[in-house]
Design a protein around this motif. Structure first.
Motif, PDB file in Angstrom:
ATOM      1  N   ALA A 128       0.851  -1.202   0.000  1.00 23.97           N
ATOM      2  CA  ALA A 128       0.000   0.000   0.000  1.00 23.97           C
ATOM      3  C   ALA A 128       0.880   1.243   0.000  1.00 23.97           C
ATOM      4  O   ALA A 128       0.663   2.177  -0.788  1.00 23.97           O
ATOM      5  CB  ALA A 128      -0.920  -0.017   1.223  1.00 23.97           C
ATOM      6  N   ALA A 129       1.898   1.235   0.848  1.00 21.97           N
ATOM      7  CA  ALA A 129       2.780   2.413   0.933  1.00 21.97           C
ATOM      8  C   ALA A 129       3.542   2.618  -0.371  1.00 21.97           C
ATOM      9  O   ALA A 129       3.675   3.740  -0.868  1.00 21.97           O
ATOM     10  CB  ALA A 129       3.743   2.246   2.106  1.00 21.97           C
ATOM     11  N   ILE A 130       4.019   1.504  -0.948  1.00 19.29           N
ATOM     12  CA  ILE A 130       4.765   1.614  -2.209  1.00 19.29           C
ATOM     13  C   ILE A 130       3.833   2.060  -3.340  1.00 19.29           C
ATOM     14  O   ILE A 130       4.204   2.874  -4.188  1.00 19.29           O
ATOM     15  CB  ILE A 130       5.465   0.273  -2.527  1.00 19.29           C
ATOM     16  N   SER A 131       2.600   1.541  -3.326  1.00 24.07           N
ATOM     17  CA  SER A 131       1.642   1.925  -4.376  1.00 24.07           C
ATOM     18  C   SER A 131       1.321   3.411  -4.313  1.00 24.07           C
ATOM     19  O   SER A 131       1.219   4.080  -5.348  1.00 24.07           O
ATOM     20  CB  SER A 131       0.332   1.135  -4.232  1.00 24.07           C
ATOM     21  N   ILE A 132       1.164   3.921  -3.094  1.00 21.82           N
ATOM     22  CA  ILE A 132       0.888   5.360  -2.946  1.00 21.82           C
ATOM     23  C   ILE A 132       2.051   6.157  -3.535  1.00 21.82           C
ATOM     24  O   ILE A 132       1.857   7.112  -4.293  1.00 21.82           O
ATOM     25  CB  ILE A 132       0.694   5.724  -1.450  1.00 21.82           C
ATOM     26  N   ALA A 133       3.264   5.707  -3.227  1.00 20.46           N
ATOM     27  CA  ALA A 133       4.446   6.435  -3.697  1.00 20.46           C
ATOM     28  C   ALA A 133       4.502   6.457  -5.231  1.00 20.46           C
ATOM     29  O   ALA A 133       4.792   7.493  -5.841  1.00 20.46           O
ATOM     30  CB  ALA A 133       5.711   5.797  -3.130  1.00 20.46           C
ATOM     31  N   PHE A 134       4.195   5.330  -5.863  1.00 16.23           N
ATOM     32  CA  PHE A 134       4.299   5.278  -7.328  1.00 16.23           C
ATOM     33  C   PHE A 134       3.069   5.860  -8.021  1.00 16.23           C
ATOM     34  O   PHE A 134       3.158   6.304  -9.161  1.00 16.23           O
ATOM     35  CB  PHE A 134       4.578   3.848  -7.806  1.00 16.23           C
ATOM     36  N   ALA A 135       1.925   5.863  -7.314  1.00 17.15           N
ATOM     37  CA  ALA A 135       0.725   6.468  -7.910  1.00 17.15           C
ATOM     38  C   ALA A 135       0.997   7.947  -8.184  1.00 17.15           C
ATOM     39  O   ALA A 135       0.563   8.502  -9.192  1.00 17.15           O
ATOM     40  CB  ALA A 135      -0.476   6.293  -6.989  1.00 17.15           C
ATOM     41  N   ALA A 136       1.751   8.572  -7.289  1.00 15.41           N
ATOM     42  CA  ALA A 136       2.076   9.991  -7.472  1.00 15.41           C
ATOM     43  C   ALA A 136       2.924  10.192  -8.727  1.00 15.41           C
ATOM     44  O   ALA A 136       3.030  11.302  -9.247  1.00 15.41           O
ATOM     45  CB  ALA A 136       2.809  10.521  -6.244  1.00 15.41           C
ATOM     46  N   GLN A 137       3.543   9.124  -9.207  1.00 19.93           N
ATOM     47  CA  GLN A 137       4.367   9.199 -10.428  1.00 19.93           C
ATOM     48  C   GLN A 137       3.626   8.609 -11.632  1.00 19.93           C
ATOM     49  O   GLN A 137       4.221   8.423 -12.689  1.00 19.93           O
ATOM     50  CB  GLN A 137       5.676   8.401 -10.233  1.00 19.93           C
TER      51      GLN A 137
END
Ligand code: GLU
Length: 375
Positions: free
Chosen positions: A91-100
């Motif tokens: 979830a944390a990694i997905s949030i980080a990459f969603a911003a990209q």
């Protein structure tokens, strides 16, 4: 020397970045801002045309709070903590990459997956496909099914195996130390940082032993990093061990940040060839026609259409000899089909293969990356 190594990292086609638990989690929570900066770094690499695979630890560190107040000690407690923490990690990694605007894909592997050729073929094809589709593969050990004790540091080795599997030319181990020292820098004033290692020796292991001993829990320490670097070196892949705690750690490294660079002794292609030569004992033979011989010599994969007959019994993932119609050895390779299916599709055009087998198999019987030709 460091400048040259830095240039090769800038020029790398495929990079595996491994992040440790201590970077991902703090007091049981994800370090979101740091992950966001890492995602921006990785996206910048992708925009520069480089493939990036992320190997992330942190499942246990994020999940253990949900299991109870005590630190998980027994294997099943660690496995349960990992199962609780893996979705939090993603979830944390997905949030980080969603911003990209970059899709992320999860792949949970065990070390055996990278050692068993049959599974390895599938895992590699999946990762290749994900990269081709523009996704960022995020890998962790499949802790809930791993049969060995889960140790911090396992992911260093897993990352090196993944680098080997996908033919990466660089492995970046982001850590809580900025590389290898001649002694423990925290206790020894004489300790000197080692910038470049061309050949890994027992002396390096001795140096790493001290630091490993002193390292905090949550870090595999230097010994597992050197073990990873050895695997990578033999696979023609450079390893960079550098400090990752600060924001934008990959950008910092590329900007000339302090690191230990373990240089490869050969290219990934050459290393693959050496590995194939040493490891392939044919369990059967695939006979091919003259057209296929020409295609193979031109660098193509072996397609079913060029196969005339099969000899011997073998499973998918086995090594096979490739011979021409007169029985001369053309080369050796890893087969994507077992002998029964291979015999059924011998001589068939690619679009007829699915109709014959009832499933869509791999386009090539032996992929060119899994092939060595007899010269
Ligand atoms: N797979 C473990 C986790 O996600 C970590 C193993 C390691 O730190 O190397 O917690």
């Amino acid at each position: 020397m460091t400048a040259k190594a830095l240039d090769s990292l800038h020029a790398a086609k495929r990079i595996v970045v491994k992040i440790g638990s201590a970077l991902v989690a703090e007091n049981g929570r994800a370090r979101q801002e740091w992950l966001n900066s890492l995602a921006a770094d990785i996206t910048a690499r992708r925009s520069a045309g480089q493939d990036v695979i992320l190997v992330s630890s942190g499942a246990i560190a994020l999940g253990r709070g949900q299991l109870g107040p005590d630190r998980p000690r027994k294997l099943e407690e660690k496995q349960a903590a990992a199962a609780l923490g893996q979705p939090l990690l993603m979830a944390a990694i997905s949030i980080a990459f969603a911003a990209q605007n970059a899709p992320v894909a999860q792949a949970l592997l065990t070390l055996e997956d990278t050692e068993n050729r049959r599974r390895w073929l599938n895992a590699r094809a999946t990762l290749d496909t994900l990269l081709g589709a523009g996704a960022v593969p995020v890998i962790n050990e499949n802790d809930s099914v791993a049969t060995d004790e889960i140790r911090y540091g396992d992911n260093d080795r897993l990352a090196a195996r993944v680098a080997q599997m996908v033919g990466a030319d660089a492995l970046i181990l982001l850590s809580d130390v900025d590389g290898l020292y001649t002694a423990d820098p925290r206790t020894d004033e004489e300790a000197r940082h080692i910038a470049v290692v061309e050949e890994l020796t027992a002396a390096h292991d001795d140096m790493a032993g001290d630091i490993n001993h002193a390292a905090n829990v949550g870090s595999g320490g230097m010994a597992t990093k050197l073990a990873a670097a050895r695997i990578a070196q033999a696979a023609g892949c450079m390893t960079v061990i550098t400090l990752g705690t600060q924001l934008s750690p990959v950008a910092a490294l590329l900007g000339g940040g302090r690191a230990t660079w373990v240089l490869p002794s050969m290219s990934p292609e050459k290393a693959r060839e050496v590995w194939l030569r040493g490891h392939l004992t044919p369990e059967g033979t695939v006979f091919v026609d003259a057209g296929a011989v020409t295609a193979l010599r031109g660098g193509a994969s072996l397609l079913p259409v060029g196969v005339t007959r099969i000899e011997g019994q073998f499973v998918r993932g086995a090594a096979v000899a490739i011979k021409d119609d007169t029985g001369n050895l053309v080369g050796k390779g890893v087969t994507a089909y077992g002998s029964e299916d291979a015999a059924r599709i011998a001589g068939l055009q690619s679009d007829a293969v699915e109709a014959e087998l009832g499933y869509r198999g791999r386009p090539a019987l032996v992929h060119r990356n899994d092939l060595i030709l007899d010269s």
